[in-house]
Design a protein around this motif. Sequence first.
Motif: not given
Length: 228
Positions: A54-73
């Motif tokens: 039920g988490l909506r990108p850029d409403l319930d979390y910062d989608d850009e931050l999620l992407f940065l964490g994923c692509v650089l993990h």
Amino acid sequence: MSTHDMSAYDDLPLPRTDLALSAMRLARDIEHPAIFNHSMRTYLFGRSIGEQQGLRPDLDYDDELLFLGCVLHDAGLSDQGDGEQRFDVDGADLAARFLGEQGVSPERIEVVWDAIALHLCHEIALRKRPEIALVTAGAGFDLSADGPYTLPAGYADRVHAALPRLHAAAVLFDAVVGQALTKPHKAPPYTLPGEFLRQHTGRDWPTWRQLMDLPAGWHDYDGYRPAR
């Protein structure tokens, strides 16, 4: 990475901000292709898991931050990221340096650092904010497809068509072991890198007592009798 370079991913819900593109370019340039593709799939699967929660990108979390964490993990598994710590912490430090150079605020950098540094600490990461938890969830799902979540019909096929696996699990194992063979302190006993090294070499791990007795010499076991 230019907009043209993104054309292979037109069918996928990726963020297109300048910072996201720069991070993608960095990961693509320094990582093995299998690790880069794994990192991209980590975002796509993590985002899908978030939607099922039920988490909506850029409403319930910062989608850009999620992407940065994923692509650089897994940036710590690159030559540029190979420092003197476990690869997850090395990767978090590399990401923090990169984001600092891009002018990202310390508060946002801290979220990405935590997401990367904690991605092997499954039980802890999953209790953190979505930008952290979904990195761990996505990475784990990409490697084992384990857990209570399922992807929408045909979604995995779409993702794999754009981002083929390229023997991801085997490449990741060899990358961790390769670093640890050169720098054994990067794979301490009872950690995931340490277990990979143990499986590769066949060496026995020291016991708890050996670990306690050897470095400090406090002799905690001398004369000790366990309570009955």
